[in-house]
Scaffold this motif. Structure first.
Motif, short mmCIF file in Angstrom:
data_model
loop_
_atom_site.label_atom_id
_atom_site.label_comp_id
_atom_site.label_asym_id
_atom_site.label_seq_id
_atom_site.Cartn_x
_atom_site.Cartn_y
_atom_site.Cartn_z
N LEU A 114 0.83 -1.19 0.00
CA LEU A 114 0.00 0.00 0.00
C LEU A 114 0.87 1.25 0.00
O LEU A 114 2.08 1.20 0.21
CB LEU A 114 -0.92 -0.01 1.22
CG LEU A 114 -1.83 -1.25 1.34
CD1 LEU A 114 -2.72 -1.14 2.57
CD2 LEU A 114 -2.68 -1.44 0.09
N THR A 115 0.22 2.40 -0.25
CA THR A 115 0.97 3.65 -0.36
C THR A 115 1.64 4.05 0.95
O THR A 115 2.61 4.81 0.95
CB THR A 115 0.03 4.79 -0.80
OG1 THR A 115 -1.12 4.82 0.08
CG2 THR A 115 -0.45 4.55 -2.23
N ASP A 116 1.13 3.55 2.08
CA ASP A 116 1.75 3.87 3.36
C ASP A 116 2.90 2.93 3.70
O ASP A 116 3.47 2.99 4.79
CB ASP A 116 0.72 3.87 4.48
CG ASP A 116 0.05 2.51 4.66
OD1 ASP A 116 0.43 1.55 3.95
OD2 ASP A 116 -0.85 2.40 5.51
N GLY A 117 3.24 2.04 2.77
CA GLY A 117 4.35 1.13 2.98
C GLY A 117 3.99 -0.18 3.61
O GLY A 117 4.83 -1.09 3.71
N THR A 118 2.75 -0.33 4.07
CA THR A 118 2.31 -1.59 4.67
C THR A 118 1.84 -2.56 3.60
O THR A 118 1.58 -2.17 2.45
CB THR A 118 1.16 -1.36 5.67
OG1 THR A 118 0.05 -0.78 4.97
CG2 THR A 118 1.60 -0.42 6.78
N GLY A 119 1.74 -3.81 3.96
CA GLY A 119 1.28 -4.83 3.03
C GLY A 119 -0.04 -5.43 3.49
O GLY A 119 -0.64 -5.00 4.48
N ILE A 120 -0.50 -6.40 2.75
CA ILE A 120 -1.73 -7.13 3.09
C ILE A 120 -1.36 -8.60 3.12
O ILE A 120 -0.74 -9.11 2.18
CB ILE A 120 -2.85 -6.88 2.06
CG1 ILE A 120 -3.20 -5.38 2.01
CG2 ILE A 120 -4.09 -7.70 2.39
CD1 ILE A 120 -4.20 -5.03 0.92
N SER A 121 -1.75 -9.29 4.16
CA SER A 121 -1.35 -10.69 4.32
C SER A 121 -2.05 -11.57 3.29
O SER A 121 -3.16 -11.27 2.84
CB SER A 121 -1.68 -11.19 5.72
OG SER A 121 -3.08 -11.29 5.90
#
Length: 544
Positions: A184-191
């Motif tokens: 994501l744009t905030d640098g986090t991912g999705i499991s």
């Protein structure tokens, strides 16, 4: 260094349309002009090379290198896998154990329509869960032919049935790839687990329809009219199992347990219907042999006949054990692919390394299973080698088709054509929810795998979702579910299936017979995803 151009024609819609040309050419040559698949795929590859060089301005040497990279990937990730899977099947035939398998499946129901659901839908799902890449289609079609079904109907039924399990196939590999790809744009991912849960809220609706379509293929409307209860039980149980397992247990094991549970439910339903005399064989449907044929076959004989597939399950299960998995991961060689250096349109270097994972590759694990099968079935080394040679000669021109399409997919990816096409579709704003599954469909048509489509378009789907204010989880899942609808029409799958049943050269006819079902399932998926992006079915996305 080749720098990809996102919009080479300074009009993203026009550039996207031109990027779609290879797909259109391949469809027209196969289904419209009825060319043989090998010539259609080679001409399409030539068109792709021309577009990559002239429109996307990729240097000729790099364009050729990208195509050769795809060829090498096709050998490792498709042919090596499919050859070994069908080699296992070939040894069961030569050793006589396939006849025991045939009689065992025949004993579950004396109606070929029910057998088609059990074999193509149930057993095929189990094979897709373990291997995929066309092997389930080839093996299940062979079984249906041995029960008396017309070869063309057998391969069409197997292709359509292979739709339901694709999203969770290969021990959930498409879902795993999606989890690795999306950021994501905030640098986090999705499991991957989150994506798996959302996919499990889409695929069950389509899985319910598959057994009914199989009945239509095998025996037309009469088949649906006479044995719809078994189809309903199989579809509903399979869909429910997919939802429960993907949301509350393990997306990696979803297909394995869904296949076993649904097959058991269909057998129970078939026996209940037979007890009420609702399973009469009609003259249009071939019957299997009388139950008397089973005399002399012991329980041990049946266990040995199923042994090769139990070995496959055991080998792949062992390969997932942390210590063994880590060791297998070390058995690989990684090197930069020669004459191929690419930078994306955003300035990010594109990974062009070739990973020769000879230890952990699916084909290598199947090779180990094949050697163990040879020992179990007491097949001599000369006979086993003869069986392998028979598999190679059986494929013939299909090998050219498979490698040409793999070459095209890598060429389109490295040249930037793929991202141009996806970006053009992403410009549709809130209506992109209708097109998100279409992007996945195109990805699987080109690459032949749901995993490949997620690697190509997973990040694009998440970015588009954030741009239009939708759920990245929903659009990522839509890419996977929509892609599954293209598995039956992907040229690689058609080539493998046609070769397995002796229909090489008739891939165009196969495509014409299945493309209608593919587009129907895709349309239903588009509607479902769109409704899930609105308050009407938006509650299905809640909590993810």
């Amino acid at each position: 260094m080749f720098h990809q151009i996102l919009d080479p024609l300074t009009n993203l819609w026009l550039s996207g349309l031109v990027a779609l040309v290879p797909v259109i050419v391949l469809l027209v040559l196969l289904a419209g002009l009825r060319w043989k698949a090998q010539w259609a795929s080679l001409v399409t590859l030539a068109v792709g090379l021309g577009l990559a060089v002239l429109v996307w301005r990729m240097p000729v040497v790099q364009a050729v290198s990208a195509s050769l990279d795809g060829t090498a990937q096709g050998v490792l990730n498709n042919l090596w896998l499919v050859f070994n899977a069908i080699w296992i099947h070939s040894m069961t035939v030569k050793s006589g154990h396939f006849e025991i398998l045939r009689r065992t499946f025949a004993g579950l129901s004396n109606d070929l329509r029910i057998a088609a659901i059990i074999i193509a839908f149930g057993f095929g799902t189990l094979l897709e869960a373990l291997a995929g890449s066309g092997a389930p289609v080839a093996i299940c079609a062979g079984m249906l032919i041995s029960l008396g079904l017309n070869p063309m109907k057998a391969i069409v039924a197997s292709l359509v049935a292979n739709t339901a399990p694709v999203a969770f196939g290969g021990l959930g590999n498409p879902v795993t790839m999606l989890g690795r790809t999306v950021q994501l744009t905030d640098g986090t991912g999705i499991s991957a687990e989150t994506f798996g849960a959302m996919i499990g809220r889409q695929t069950p609706f389509l899985a319910v329809l598959i057994p009914f379509v199989l009945l239509l293929i095998v025996d037309g409307r009469r088949g649906v009219k006479e044995v719809w209860p078994a189809a309903l039980v199989g579809g509903v149980v399979f869909g429910a199992a997919q939802y429960l397992l993907s949301n509350h247990f393990s997306y990696q094991l979803t297909d394995i347990f869904s296949a076993l549970i649904a097959t058991f439910a269909v057998v129970i339903a078939a026996r209940a219907m037979r007890a009420r005399s609702t399973m009469a064989i009609t003259e249009a449907v071939s019957t299997v042999g009388p139950r008397a044929d089973d005399r002399g076959i012991t329980g041990l004989d049946r266990l040995v006949a199923f042994g090769p597939y139990l070995i496959v399950i055991a080998v792949f299960s062992c390969a997932q054990i942390p210590g063994i998995k880590d060791w297998l991961a070390t058995l690989q060689v990684t090197f930069p692919w020669p004459a191929l250096s690419v930078e994306s349109a955003t300035g990010t270097p594109v990974n062009t390394s070739f990973v020769l994972n000879w230890g952990s590759a699916t084909g290598s694990l199947l090779f180990v299973a094949a050697v163990l099968t040879m020992v179990l079935l007491r097949v001599s080394v000369p006979s086993a080698l003869a069986a392998y040679w028979g598999v190679l000669t059986q494929f013939g021109w299909a090998i050219v088709t498979i490698l040409a399409v793999f070459s095209l997919s890598y060429l389109m990816n490295f040249s930037g054509m793929i991202i141009t096409l996806g970006s053009a579709l992403a410009q549709t704003g809130v209506f992109y929810a209708l097109l998100a599954p279409v992007v996945g469909w195109v990805g699987v048509f080109i690459t032949g795998t749901d995993t490949g489509a997620n690697a190509l378009f997973g990040q694009l789907q998440a970015t588009a979702a954030q741009q239009v204010g939708a759920s990245p989880v929903l659009f990522g899942a839509a890419n996977t579910t929509g892609g599954a609808m293209a598995k039956m029409v992907s040229p690689q799958n058609l080539a493998v299936g046609a070769a397995a049943v002796g229909l090489v050269g008739r891939e165009g006819e196969l495509l014409r017979r299945v493309i209608g079902w593919s587009l129907l399932f895709l349309a239903l998926t588009c509607i479902l995803v769109f409704l899930q992006s609105t308050p009407i079915l938006g509650w299905m996305v809640n909590g993810l």
